[in-house]
Design a protein around this motif. Structure first.
Motif, PDB file in Angstrom:
ATOM      1  N   HIS A   1       6.441  -2.719  -4.670  1.00  9.09           N
ATOM      2  CA  HIS A   1       7.106  -2.565  -3.391  1.00  9.09           C
ATOM      3  C   HIS A   1       8.563  -2.934  -3.560  1.00  9.09           C
ATOM      4  O   HIS A   1       8.909  -3.738  -4.416  1.00  9.09           O
ATOM      5  CB  HIS A   1       6.447  -3.445  -2.333  1.00  9.09           C
ATOM      6  CG  HIS A   1       5.107  -2.930  -1.933  1.00  9.09           C
ATOM      7  ND1 HIS A   1       4.038  -2.968  -2.786  1.00  9.09           N
ATOM      8  CD2 HIS A   1       4.673  -2.339  -0.811  1.00  9.09           C
ATOM      9  CE1 HIS A   1       2.992  -2.416  -2.186  1.00  9.09           C
ATOM     10  NE2 HIS A   1       3.345  -2.026  -0.979  1.00  9.09           N
ATOM     11  N   GLY A   2       9.398  -2.378  -2.733  1.00  9.09           N
ATOM     12  CA  GLY A   2      10.812  -2.718  -2.855  1.00  9.09           C
ATOM     13  C   GLY A   2      11.665  -1.625  -2.274  1.00  9.09           C
ATOM     14  O   GLY A   2      11.192  -0.761  -1.544  1.00  9.09           O
TER      15      GLY A   2
ATOM     16  N   MET B   1       0.830  -1.213   0.000  1.00  8.82           N
ATOM     17  CA  MET B   1       0.000   0.000   0.000  1.00  8.82           C
ATOM     18  C   MET B   1       0.868   1.269   0.000  1.00  8.82           C
ATOM     19  O   MET B   1       0.575   2.224  -0.687  1.00  8.82           O
ATOM     20  CB  MET B   1      -0.912  -0.034   1.233  1.00  8.82           C
ATOM     21  CG  MET B   1      -1.912   1.093   1.290  1.00  8.82           C
ATOM     22  SD  MET B   1      -3.082   1.097  -0.051  1.00  8.82           S
ATOM     23  CE  MET B   1      -4.116  -0.294   0.349  1.00  8.82           C
ATOM     24  N   HIS B   2       1.953   1.236   0.804  1.00  9.50           N
ATOM     25  CA  HIS B   2       2.850   2.393   0.826  1.00  9.50           C
ATOM     26  C   HIS B   2       3.828   2.271  -0.332  1.00  9.50           C
ATOM     27  O   HIS B   2       4.678   1.383  -0.341  1.00  9.50           O
ATOM     28  CB  HIS B   2       3.657   2.430   2.122  1.00  9.50           C
ATOM     29  CG  HIS B   2       2.825   2.625   3.356  1.00  9.50           C
ATOM     30  ND1 HIS B   2       1.797   1.801   3.696  1.00  9.50           N
ATOM     31  CD2 HIS B   2       2.890   3.560   4.340  1.00  9.50           C
ATOM     32  CE1 HIS B   2       1.251   2.217   4.829  1.00  9.50           C
ATOM     33  NE2 HIS B   2       1.900   3.280   5.240  1.00  9.50           N
ATOM     34  N   ILE B   3       3.736   3.168  -1.292  1.00  6.95           N
ATOM     35  CA  ILE B   3       4.630   3.093  -2.450  1.00  6.95           C
ATOM     36  C   ILE B   3       5.983   3.706  -2.069  1.00  6.95           C
ATOM     37  O   ILE B   3       6.029   4.846  -1.605  1.00  6.95           O
ATOM     38  CB  ILE B   3       4.017   3.826  -3.660  1.00  6.95           C
ATOM     39  CG1 ILE B   3       2.643   3.214  -3.976  1.00  6.95           C
ATOM     40  CG2 ILE B   3       4.941   3.734  -4.870  1.00  6.95           C
ATOM     41  CD1 ILE B   3       1.879   3.912  -5.068  1.00  6.95           C
ATOM     42  N   PRO B   4       7.082   2.957  -2.222  1.00  9.41           N
ATOM     43  CA  PRO B   4       8.392   3.501  -1.812  1.00  9.41           C
ATOM     44  C   PRO B   4       8.991   4.434  -2.869  1.00  9.41           C
ATOM     45  O   PRO B   4       8.451   4.580  -3.976  1.00  9.41           O
ATOM     46  CB  PRO B   4       9.251   2.249  -1.662  1.00  9.41           C
ATOM     47  CG  PRO B   4       8.635   1.248  -2.576  1.00  9.41           C
ATOM     48  CD  PRO B   4       7.178   1.578  -2.703  1.00  9.41           C
ATOM     49  N   ASP B   5      10.144   5.027  -2.512  1.00 10.70           N
ATOM     50  CA  ASP B   5      10.869   5.885  -3.456  1.00 10.70           C
ATOM     51  C   ASP B   5      11.360   5.052  -4.636  1.00 10.70           C
ATOM     52  O   ASP B   5      11.620   3.860  -4.510  1.00 10.70           O
ATOM     53  CB  ASP B   5      12.096   6.499  -2.762  1.00 10.70           C
ATOM     54  CG  ASP B   5      11.712   7.530  -1.715  1.00 10.70           C
ATOM     55  OD1 ASP B   5      10.739   8.249  -1.934  1.00 10.70           O
ATOM     56  OD2 ASP B   5      12.414   7.595  -0.685  1.00 10.70           O
TER      57      ASP B   5
ATOM     58  N   PHE C   1      10.909   4.697   9.454  1.00 12.30           N
ATOM     59  CA  PHE C   1      10.846   3.243   9.251  1.00 12.30           C
ATOM     60  C   PHE C   1      11.036   2.829   7.789  1.00 12.30           C
ATOM     61  O   PHE C   1      10.865   1.667   7.461  1.00 12.30           O
ATOM     62  CB  PHE C   1       9.512   2.708   9.771  1.00 12.30           C
ATOM     63  CG  PHE C   1       9.238   3.083  11.197  1.00 12.30           C
ATOM     64  CD1 PHE C   1       9.994   2.547  12.227  1.00 12.30           C
ATOM     65  CD2 PHE C   1       8.247   3.998  11.516  1.00 12.30           C
ATOM     66  CE1 PHE C   1       9.763   2.900  13.537  1.00 12.30           C
ATOM     67  CE2 PHE C   1       8.010   4.361  12.825  1.00 12.30           C
ATOM     68  CZ  PHE C   1       8.767   3.806  13.837  1.00 12.30           C
ATOM     69  N   GLN C   2      11.364   3.763   6.919  1.00 14.45           N
ATOM     70  CA  GLN C   2      11.558   3.478   5.493  1.00 14.45           C
ATOM     71  C   GLN C   2      10.340   2.771   4.894  1.00 14.45           C
ATOM     72  O   GLN C   2      10.459   1.953   3.998  1.00 14.45           O
ATOM     73  CB  GLN C   2      12.808   2.627   5.274  1.00 14.45           C
ATOM     74  CG  GLN C   2      14.059   3.330   5.727  1.00 14.45           C
ATOM     75  CD  GLN C   2      15.250   2.391   5.781  1.00 14.45           C
ATOM     76  OE1 GLN C   2      15.162   1.235   5.415  1.00 14.45           O
ATOM     77  NE2 GLN C   2      16.364   2.901   6.230  1.00 14.45           N
ATOM     78  N   HIS C   3       9.169   3.053   5.454  1.00 15.84           N
ATOM     79  CA  HIS C   3       7.931   2.462   4.950  1.00 15.84           C
ATOM     80  C   HIS C   3       7.241   3.541   4.128  1.00 15.84           C
ATOM     81  O   HIS C   3       6.764   4.525   4.666  1.00 15.84           O
ATOM     82  CB  HIS C   3       7.070   2.030   6.139  1.00 15.84           C
ATOM     83  CG  HIS C   3       5.975   1.101   5.761  1.00 15.84           C
ATOM     84  ND1 HIS C   3       5.053   0.627   6.642  1.00 15.84           N
ATOM     85  CD2 HIS C   3       5.655   0.540   4.584  1.00 15.84           C
ATOM     86  CE1 HIS C   3       4.214  -0.170   6.027  1.00 15.84           C
ATOM     87  NE2 HIS C   3       4.558  -0.230   4.767  1.00 15.84           N
ATOM     88  N   GLY C   4       7.227   3.361   2.811  1.00 17.59           N
ATOM     89  CA  GLY C   4       6.820   4.451   1.934  1.00 17.59           C
ATOM     90  C   GLY C   4       8.062   5.242   1.567  1.00 17.59           C
ATOM     91  O   GLY C   4       9.169   4.716   1.588  1.00 17.59           O
TER      92      GLY C   4
ATOM     93  N   VAL D   1       1.825  11.185  -3.083  1.00 14.28           N
ATOM     94  CA  VAL D   1       1.016  10.142  -3.720  1.00 14.28           C
ATOM     95  C   VAL D   1       0.359   9.268  -2.650  1.00 14.28           C
ATOM     96  O   VAL D   1      -0.850   9.014  -2.688  1.00 14.28           O
ATOM     97  CB  VAL D   1       1.895   9.255  -4.643  1.00 14.28           C
ATOM     98  CG1 VAL D   1       1.102   8.076  -5.166  1.00 14.28           C
ATOM     99  CG2 VAL D   1       2.427  10.074  -5.802  1.00 14.28           C
ATOM    100  N   ASN D   2       1.152   8.825  -1.670  1.00 12.84           N
ATOM    101  CA  ASN D   2       0.613   7.955  -0.628  1.00 12.84           C
ATOM    102  C   ASN D   2      -0.456   8.663   0.194  1.00 12.84           C
ATOM    103  O   ASN D   2      -1.475   8.062   0.552  1.00 12.84           O
ATOM    104  CB  ASN D   2       1.743   7.460   0.280  1.00 12.84           C
ATOM    105  CG  ASN D   2       2.598   6.411  -0.408  1.00 12.84           C
ATOM    106  OD1 ASN D   2       2.125   5.669  -1.264  1.00 12.84           O
ATOM    107  ND2 ASN D   2       3.867   6.347  -0.047  1.00 12.84           N
ATOM    108  N   ALA D   3      -0.223   9.961   0.499  1.00 13.70           N
ATOM    109  CA  ALA D   3      -1.212  10.716   1.278  1.00 13.70           C
ATOM    110  C   ALA D   3      -2.517  10.842   0.490  1.00 13.70           C
ATOM    111  O   ALA D   3      -3.606  10.697   1.045  1.00 13.70           O
ATOM    112  CB  ALA D   3      -0.669  12.098   1.619  1.00 13.70           C
ATOM    113  N   THR D   4      -2.402  11.074  -0.819  1.00 13.93           N
ATOM    114  CA  THR D   4      -3.603  11.179  -1.655  1.00 13.93           C
ATOM    115  C   THR D   4      -4.329   9.836  -1.720  1.00 13.93           C
ATOM    116  O   THR D   4      -5.548   9.757  -1.551  1.00 13.93           O
ATOM    117  CB  THR D   4      -3.216  11.615  -3.082  1.00 13.93           C
ATOM    118  OG1 THR D   4      -2.456  12.810  -2.991  1.00 13.93           O
ATOM    119  CG2 THR D   4      -4.434  11.846  -3.937  1.00 13.93           C
TER     120      THR D   4
END
Lengths: 214, 138
Positions: B90-91, A1-5, A97-100, A107-110
């Motif tokens: 994810h990654g 769900m959380h899109i990372p960098d 936590f490097q989550h997202g 983007v994640n907030a939206t």
């Protein structure tokens, strides 16, 4: 769900910041129109902590593993405070936590915050049945809780499927995105039930805490 | 006709001579990708960027079932190699120094006690905020 960098193209990240900025402005404006805007902050702060902890609760849905999001629940209980709460929660998740990620914070907030606001509007429809109707409260709380994460999962699905880079194995990536999205169906039910139980509990012990009353 | 024959002959070029095989040892890098649950990113896609070109992948590949992938960086390109592992959107990305300031091992994650301590401090911050704004005036 959380899109990372590093996953989404720059244009999408910038677009996310634009929509998140607009939603934050809208939410803060609505909050400032309240009689006492500070009144809702303690509740929002505690639920931001709950939002942060919820992402550690993993639910194994073979072959994937998904976690709780609680964005629909935040919408039901917090109303317009939900969007800033989610934005702050996501910021801490990304930084600590490097989550997202920070580039994907908008983007994640939206993706999670706008469905939370829509969940709030959906929950307010319970007033059709009358404020004290427990069936109406339970039903619309379930729909808001399940719909909040459901809409977020569908939005993430569209964002990811349409932006797979050509240098990847597109078919394999697409298949794993499908699997991950489908794995959110049980989470929708869990969050819907949890939101309904919480809303009914609050209606019994402290009905003024439910934003849908206004 | 001659041209066609010549073209057909190229891919299957075979030489009727002895074969020499040389060897040299090189330094390979093994990465292991896991989710924050501890589960491996099985068959996650790996994208490697060399230090001289951070926008075009130098190589791509796929992790095994245990989330492991091994590659040999080009020793003529010292610097920071960026390796991205992703699956279903994810990654993460790890920056590996090659040549110069090399380190034997590194990672991007935190240990469980670190995560527990950070979570506790952030939650205490939120509780403190809640208490501050709910205090009685006067």
């Amino acid at each position: 769900m959380h899109i990372p960098d590093g996953v989404l193209p720059t244009a999408v990240c910038l677009g996310g910041y634009a929509t998140a900025g607009a939603a934050t402005w809208f939410s803060l404006r609505k909050i400032s129109q309240k009689e006492n805007p500070r009144e809702g902050i303690p509740k929002a702060s505690l639920l931001t902590a709950a939002f942060l902890v919820a992402s550690w609760i993993h639910i194994p849905v073979p072959p994937a593993s998904v976690h709780l999001v609680l964005n629909g629940l935040l919408g039901v209980v917090l109303g317009y405070y939900a969007f800033p709460a989610i934005l702050i929660g996501l910021f801490f998740q990304a930084v600590m936590f490097q989550h997202g990620g920070l580039t994907t914070l908008g983007v994640n907030a939206t993706v999670m915050g706008v469905p939370a606001l829509l969940a709030y509007y959906l929950f307010r429809l319970r007033n059709i049945f009358g404020k004290d109707n427990r069936v109406g409260t339970g039903l619309f709380a379930f729909l808001a809780g399940a719909g909040g994460i459901g809409l977020a999962a569908v939005t993430v699905f569209v964002l990811l499927v349409t932006t797979i880079p050509a240098h990847m194995d597109v078919e394999a990536e697409r298949a794993s995105i499908y699997a991950l999205t489908l794995a959110h169906i049980p989470v929708m039910i869990i969050e819907g039930v949890f939101t309904a139980v919480l809303a009914l509990f609050l209606q019994r012990v402290k009905p003024e805490l439910l934003e849908g009353d206004s | 006709m001659i041209i066609i024959l010549f073209t057909l002959g190229l891919p299957a070029a075979v030489f009727g001579h002895g074969v020499e095989i040389d060897y040299q040892t090189t330094k390979a890098i093994e990465i292991t990708a896991t989710y924050d649950t501890g589960d491996p990113v099985s068959e996650g896609q790996v994208i490697i960027y060399a230090p001289d070109n951070p926008s075009t992948p130098w190589a791509t590949g796929k992790c095994d079932e245990k989330g492991r992938f091994t590659f040999t960086p080009d020793p003529s390109k010292p610097g920071t190699w960026d390796v991205q592992v992703r699956k279903a959107g994810h990654g993460g990305m790890i920056h590996i120094p090659v040549g110069g300031d090399e380190v034997a091992a590194g990672g991007t994650g935190y240990t469980t006690p670190q995560i527990a301590l950070m979570t506790a401090s952030v939650i205490w911050g939120f509780i403190g905020t809640a208490l501050f704004f709910s205090r009685r005036k006067g």
